[in-house]
Write an enzyme that holds these catalytic residues in place. Sequence first.
Site, PDB file in Angstrom:
ATOM      1  N   GLY A 126       0.811  -1.223   0.000  1.00  0.00           N
ATOM      2  CA  GLY A 126       0.000   0.000   0.000  1.00  0.00           C
ATOM      3  C   GLY A 126       0.840   1.266   0.000  1.00  0.00           C
ATOM      4  N   CYS A 173       2.060   1.072  -9.728  1.00  0.00           N
ATOM      5  CA  CYS A 173       1.727   0.175  -8.614  1.00  0.00           C
ATOM      6  C   CYS A 173       0.337  -0.426  -8.839  1.00  0.00           C
ATOM      7  CB  CYS A 173       1.767   0.904  -7.282  1.00  0.00           C
ATOM      8  SG  CYS A 173       1.480  -0.254  -5.935  1.00  0.00           S
TER       9      CYS A 173
END
Length: 320
Positions: free
Chosen positions: A79, A141
């Site tokens: 994250g 990402c």
Amino acid sequence: MGTKIVKLETELCNARLRNPTILASGVLGVSASVLVRAAREGGAGAVTTKSCCLQPRRGHSNPVMLPLPRSASFINAVGLSNPGAEEEAREIAAAKRELDAARLRAPLIASFFGASAAEFAEVARVLAAAKPSLLEANVSCPNVESDLGRPFAFDARACTRIVEEVKAAAPRIPLSVKLSPNAPNIVDVALACEEAGADAVTAVNTLGPGMVISAEAHAPVLSNKVGGVSGAALKPIALRCVYSLYEKLEIPIIGTGGIASGRDAIEMLEAGASAVGIGTAVYDRGLTVFSLVCEEMASWMKENGFGRTSDLVGLAHEKK
Ligand SMILES: Cc1cc2nc3c(=O)[nH]c(=O)nc-3n(C[C@H](O)[C@H](O)[C@H](O)COP(=O)(O)O)c2cc1C
């Protein structure tokens, strides 16, 4: 047909690397000391910071990372936790001081991201003050959505804007763009980045997202449910991406994905990479994986009559 002397030194965007292995972003976290250790004790030719954004960010709760059994691969959804750009710039400056004091020629690559082209530029401006050798824009990402609702790395126009704004904000530091193996049009995205002024591309980020389910818990294991796949499972895809990119690009490629041995690194150079990123293999082979890969590369090169790594770059392509 052996050769006596093998030289692993290489050059990337005007930075000299003593060998072509680079610590990939995110794998060892954000602190200066761990980057320095990867270069000093681990033997990495260059080191990349974990991606940071403008403000500190907590990331997902545990579990964020799992080994995938029987596959030398990992799945993660950290994250993008990071302390924010100001703090990261201080870490970069500290790491550079330590590397200089140890007289270690190991360029430092600062990885960063933002939610918009303007935020990418703002973060680049803050990091540039610490004078990294290269900026690496993480547009890819797979676990975090951009303001487009998907990774920027799928959108050539969005990447063009990011590169243009980052180059305007930090014109003196070479810029690499970290590409996604999930993009259906990775070559188009890379060409757009090159045209907009990118100095290199890093190929690739993790694949997926994928999922691990616990049969007994009857639920996905990662707190984020899904995560990016890295390591051996990614290698053939990373090789294909680098091979396709090399056919069209003029700028250098940092080939990343599943590199764990000297032979893996040689294959990646032959696909067209100028240097190789190593991430997951740090967990499998330890911090000295960089030195081990270099030793294995050197002995393969000796046996096969190659004196310099640059002689290997792109060798897998058909001769024109
Ligand atoms: C735990 C973990 C964290 C990562 N964090 C980042 C990150 O912050 N920024 C980034 O660009 N890539 C990140 N990556 C992706 C790696 O830099 C690399 O592109 C990917 O893992 C493929 O290389 P590998 O197969 O050698 O691991 C992360 C990978 C892992 C395993």
